[in-house]
Design a protein around this motif. Sequence first.
Motif, PDB file in Angstrom:
ATOM      1  N   UNK A 260       0.793  -1.237   0.000  1.00 44.15           N
ATOM      2  CA  UNK A 260       0.000   0.000   0.000  1.00 44.15           C
ATOM      3  C   UNK A 260       0.827   1.290   0.000  1.00 44.15           C
ATOM      4  N   UNK A 261       2.092   1.225   0.421  1.00 42.30           N
ATOM      5  CA  UNK A 261       2.907   2.446   0.457  1.00 42.30           C
ATOM      6  C   UNK A 261       3.089   3.061  -0.940  1.00 42.30           C
ATOM      7  N   UNK A 262       3.369   2.254  -2.010  1.00 36.78           N
ATOM      8  CA  UNK A 262       3.516   2.877  -3.337  1.00 36.78           C
ATOM      9  C   UNK A 262       2.278   3.656  -3.766  1.00 36.78           C
ATOM     10  N   UNK A 269      -1.385  10.449  -0.233  1.00 34.81           N
ATOM     11  CA  UNK A 269      -1.890  10.029   1.077  1.00 34.81           C
ATOM     12  C   UNK A 269      -0.745   9.708   2.040  1.00 34.81           C
ATOM     13  N   UNK A 270       0.461   9.542   1.485  1.00 34.74           N
ATOM     14  CA  UNK A 270       1.620   9.257   2.324  1.00 34.74           C
ATOM     15  C   UNK A 270       1.903  10.410   3.282  1.00 34.74           C
ATOM     16  N   UNK A 271       1.479  11.627   2.929  1.00 38.11           N
ATOM     17  CA  UNK A 271       1.752  12.783   3.791  1.00 38.11           C
ATOM     18  C   UNK A 271       0.979  12.671   5.105  1.00 38.11           C
ATOM     19  N   UNK A 272      -0.374  12.573   5.067  1.00 33.46           N
ATOM     20  CA  UNK A 272      -1.080  12.423   6.354  1.00 33.46           C
ATOM     21  C   UNK A 272      -0.748  11.111   7.056  1.00 33.46           C
ATOM     22  N   UNK A 304       9.937   9.470  -0.023  1.00 32.84           N
ATOM     23  CA  UNK A 304      10.456  10.519  -0.909  1.00 32.84           C
ATOM     24  C   UNK A 304       9.548  11.741  -0.899  1.00 32.84           C
ATOM     25  N   UNK A 305       8.245  11.494  -0.942  1.00 32.85           N
ATOM     26  CA  UNK A 305       7.303  12.615  -1.011  1.00 32.85           C
ATOM     27  C   UNK A 305       7.286  13.405   0.296  1.00 32.85           C
ATOM     28  N   UNK A 306       7.384  12.698   1.416  1.00 34.10           N
ATOM     29  CA  UNK A 306       7.454  13.382   2.702  1.00 34.10           C
ATOM     30  C   UNK A 306       8.695  14.270   2.783  1.00 34.10           C
ATOM     31  N   UNK A 307       9.814  13.700   2.346  1.00 30.55           N
ATOM     32  CA  UNK A 307      11.087  14.420   2.469  1.00 30.55           C
ATOM     33  C   UNK A 307      11.098  15.690   1.619  1.00 30.55           C
ATOM     34  N   UNK A 308      10.360  15.657   0.494  1.00 34.31           N
ATOM     35  CA  UNK A 308      10.332  16.824  -0.391  1.00 34.31           C
ATOM     36  C   UNK A 308       9.350  17.885   0.064  1.00 34.31           C
TER      37      UNK A 308
END
Length: 470
Positions: A260-262, A269-272, A304-308
């Motif tokens: 589910x992470x990809x 949705x990875x942010x919240x 990756x998306x969180x870090x950016x």
Amino acid sequence: MKDMDKTKEQLMDELNSMRRQLTELKEKEKDLRHISTHDELTGLPNRIVFYEDLSYALMEAKKKQLMAALLFIDLDRFKLVNDIIGHMMGDQILKSIAFRLSRSIRRSDLIARIGGDEFGLILNGIMRIEDIPGIGQKITDSLREPVQVAGREFTITASIGIAVYPVHGDDADTLLKHADTAMYKAKEHGDNYQIYSAAMSEEDFELLATESALRKALENSEFVVHYQPQINTVTGEIIGVEALVRWQHPEKGIIPPAEFIPMAEETGLIIPLGEWVLRTACAQNKMWQAAGYPPMRVTVNLSARQFQQGNLVETVLGTLEETGLDPEWLELEITESIAMQDINYTMSVLNNLRNRNVRIAIDDFGTGYSSFSYLKNFPSHTLKIDRSFVKDVTTDNDDAAITKAIIALAQNLKLKVIAEGVETEEQLAFLKEQNCDQIQGYLFSRPVSAESFTELLKTRNISEKREECP
């Protein structure tokens, strides 16, 4: 008499003038019709004409009991080409591509420009579906030769999606949708072309269903955090813990992150989800400290998306303040590939976090590229050896050499090093011999619930409580 002759001449002049005006109006009307139905840059029919011609082609195919094929052609990475060389030169490339495509089809077929870097092709009178791949290959071959513009050469590739009447649909809208789906599959798999199959739509449906389920899971608090101990190689004591998210699906049970992470990353949705994991892990660590257990660091993975995210540092500091956890007991983990995406940005963020006493770990080290020259400048504290090296460290000389080199490098740079995926006593003995600082893996414990991890903390030393590797 002269007046009458003059009147006739005037009438003839007026009549000729009217004829000229009428001719000019017809020419203008013709030009306007052409402009409204053709692409100005390439001169090819546009999307409107293409749709009309596709509908007509399907009627004719039905009448003659033949097949017709729709090809969706999308130029790969053309936006990047435009950004690099500018739109004027990009337009010249598009004109050249349009000419080649027009030259590679039969007179009975129709080629149109239906978008910025998209072309549509209708193949009429197809006798056998087996003939279509050859046509797709012919088109890709026609694009393979470099395009020359302003003395420079550019190689342009394309991804082609193919849908066939009546096999994949019997109306224009259905065929367009299916050809578009096939084109994205070709792009995804790196193929020249893909012929549509029902499985593609089923896969897309599954992706949509997964996205919807993910959103509901966040709303319904279906996610849980499991914790895997990090062990001091010499003493066998628990000195840290990694927080790992799991999806506790009401029907399917525990779903591992790889499933589910990809999708969470792709949809944002990875942010919240990531913020929730960070908050939960920090709060849990603070609870263990409040219960009297010796302080330890909790490691939380960043995608990756969180870090950016531009507000990452503020989010981390806000979470620490909210949960009351001291920054020195939090370690944030990023992969080597994330760290290497934008060196300047990475350095800025990591320095910002380190200056506030948050620890940094580089995960999957050794699997990326050119990182050894940058590593000495990264404000990191810990290197994690990827499990792919640890797995065969006792049987593969290359993996053993790489692992030894990473441990030696970390020690020279005064970094802690932790080996992931330790599952056997032989692997443990090898890592001890190389003075690897910390160990993590199924040999000691799987990731477990907070309650089960609390039971592990009661012993603190779990060298005698190892689980059997599955």
